[in-house]
Motif scaffolding. Sequence first.
Motif, PDB file in Angstrom:
ATOM      1  N   ALA A 111      -4.026  46.495  -8.424  1.00  6.63           N
ATOM      2  CA  ALA A 111      -4.836  45.281  -8.418  1.00  6.63           C
ATOM      3  C   ALA A 111      -4.381  44.358  -9.537  1.00  6.63           C
ATOM      4  O   ALA A 111      -4.188  44.797 -10.673  1.00  6.63           O
ATOM      5  N   GLU A 112      -4.221  43.059  -9.213  1.00  2.48           N
ATOM      6  CA  GLU A 112      -3.792  42.081 -10.196  1.00  2.48           C
ATOM      7  C   GLU A 112      -4.470  40.736  -9.922  1.00  2.48           C
ATOM      8  O   GLU A 112      -4.924  40.469  -8.797  1.00  2.48           O
TER       9      GLU A 112
ATOM     10  N   PRO B  27      -4.472  50.662  -0.627  1.00  2.00           N
ATOM     11  CA  PRO B  27      -4.881  49.266  -0.715  1.00  2.00           C
ATOM     12  C   PRO B  27      -4.380  48.610  -1.997  1.00  2.00           C
ATOM     13  O   PRO B  27      -4.480  49.179  -3.082  1.00  2.00           O
ATOM     14  N   ALA B  28      -3.827  47.412  -1.857  1.00  2.00           N
ATOM     15  CA  ALA B  28      -3.373  46.638  -3.005  1.00  2.00           C
ATOM     16  C   ALA B  28      -4.121  45.311  -3.013  1.00  2.00           C
ATOM     17  O   ALA B  28      -4.243  44.649  -1.983  1.00  2.00           O
TER      18      ALA B  28
ATOM     19  N   GLU C 263     -18.966  35.034 -10.591  1.00  2.00           N
ATOM     20  CA  GLU C 263     -17.754  35.544 -11.239  1.00  2.00           C
ATOM     21  C   GLU C 263     -17.861  37.040 -11.517  1.00  2.00           C
ATOM     22  O   GLU C 263     -18.885  37.538 -12.011  1.00  2.00           O
ATOM     23  N   VAL C 264     -16.792  37.740 -11.193  1.00  2.00           N
ATOM     24  CA  VAL C 264     -16.594  39.145 -11.535  1.00  2.00           C
ATOM     25  C   VAL C 264     -15.124  39.293 -11.914  1.00  2.00           C
ATOM     26  O   VAL C 264     -14.263  38.610 -11.339  1.00  2.00           O
ATOM     27  N   ASP C 265     -14.815  40.130 -12.871  1.00  2.00           N
ATOM     28  CA  ASP C 265     -13.414  40.443 -13.165  1.00  2.00           C
ATOM     29  C   ASP C 265     -12.904  41.320 -12.028  1.00  2.00           C
ATOM     30  O   ASP C 265     -13.004  42.556 -12.062  1.00  2.00           O
ATOM     31  N   LEU C 266     -12.387  40.679 -10.986  1.00  2.00           N
ATOM     32  CA  LEU C 266     -12.077  41.382  -9.740  1.00  2.00           C
ATOM     33  C   LEU C 266     -10.947  42.390  -9.903  1.00  2.00           C
ATOM     34  O   LEU C 266     -10.988  43.480  -9.317  1.00  2.00           O
ATOM     35  N   ALA C 267      -9.925  42.052 -10.669  1.00  2.00           N
ATOM     36  CA  ALA C 267      -8.831  43.002 -10.856  1.00  2.00           C
ATOM     37  C   ALA C 267      -9.330  44.260 -11.560  1.00  2.00           C
ATOM     38  O   ALA C 267      -9.001  45.387 -11.163  1.00  2.00           O
TER      39      ALA C 267
END
Length: 520
Positions: A127-128, A154-155, A113-117
């Motif tokens: 990023a969302e 990049p989005a 797990e990583v807070d990807l946003a």
Amino acid sequence: MRTVAQAVTRVLADAGVQFGFTVPGESFLGLLDAFERASELTLVSTRHESGAAFMAEAHGKLRGVPAVAMASRGPGATNLSIGVHTARQDHTPMVVLLGQVPSTKLGKDSFQEVDLAAMFRPLASWAEQPTTAAEVPAAVAEAVAQATGPRPGPAVVAVPSDLWDEPFDGELPRPMPQQAPPTPVADLAERVRAAQRPVVIAGARDAGTQQELVATAEALGLGVYTGFRRQDSFPEDHPQYAGHLGLTVPDPQRKALEDADLVVTAGMRLDEVTSQGFRFPLPDQQHVAITANVAETLRELRGSAPARERDWSAAHEAVREYMTPPDTGTGPAVHPTEVVRTIRELAPRDALVTNDAGNFSGFLHRYWCFTEPGTQLGPCNGAMGYAVPSAVSAKLTEPGRTVIAMVGDGGVLMTGQEIETAVRHRAPIVVVVFQNRLYGTIALHQVKSDRQMSAVDIGAIDFASWARGLGAEGRTVNTRDELEPAVRAALSADRPCVLDVRTDPDVLTADARLADFLEE
């Protein structure tokens, strides 16, 4: 009833997306299945996530329409990040879809797990992370809109893995990209009319814009520079071409820019390299940026400003002198200048060249002479490992074109395994490895600052055998006499071919030798 993943692929296909590049992961199995089943979409499995991101970036550069880069959770997403940064620095449209840990396990420091946003917000344009299945298609539609908006880039959308297979019965959302405000053409025409030495810094690569720029420059007497690694935006053999604003620009080539009273940027931002360390435009120079509808704006400008001739012969002569290859001697060692010159003479005029980061790329920038639009792909952020993956993507995007990747031994050891992707997809690219057994750029920085060379050695590699092991052709070039036959064979090959060119390690740049510093 559609699944969330099927709705997402429908949104992408309706937006004109063609390719998805990925290393498959268990956190987006539903998306992989939907991508494979969508007839309008092509799914390409790569050997590393950075290769997937570089491929998506290259496609976006060529077509102006985003491709999708996909990766899984922490390790895969972090591998992907280098290509995302490349797209942000060069304002390339890209959509990034990331599988996240299941929604029931978020915030528990779960496996991978990583807070990807949060991780990607500094690297991406947007990023969302949706929290419900119903929100996912709309988030992807917004990502397409953000990727193709006034400042393309990049989005990123990170989706918990359990949401992909959830049902979606809502109306399919459509991207609603914002448009950059139009350039006031009447005001620009008046500025051009009043200017004595107006120059354009060009960055748009498409054929229509280049055609309009050439016609406008000729009609209004404009001098034209090209932005960093955007040399294909204006013909370098045109008499009004004033130079490439790259990493090393000689003073005679900068003079026309220094003397300009009006600077117009067309289809690009003034990044640090193009602006020569944020020096240009100078405080006393007017600056106008054309960011939207560049071809249309140029056409209107040509019809609004009075025709005028201006003499750019001194500026172009400085370019010609700089781009004329010198005599590199007659010894057996292969000089990088000879490599570029030989390939340029034998390759088609519209050959598409991808280049990696490194000192060797300076020889390409200086001696190739780009004349056709859409013929150069290079990382404006200086990312190593770009050339081979971008060449694979370019060949898949433009299968009728000759595609040549130019890369150093350091760069090819990072992402060269994507040659296997080229083999698998029957994409016959030519990969030219400039092997000098050195991280040359860093070595040059070290010796120029009176430091010892540290951590810059690269071992001797038999890249021809390595290529054959990946299913490609492989040829070794040890001497000048071997160069031309090897290039001819590579250009005519019906499968990917790697040329392992053993270049002189003493030649760091066109103007600097390693021995010059070590002897002092």
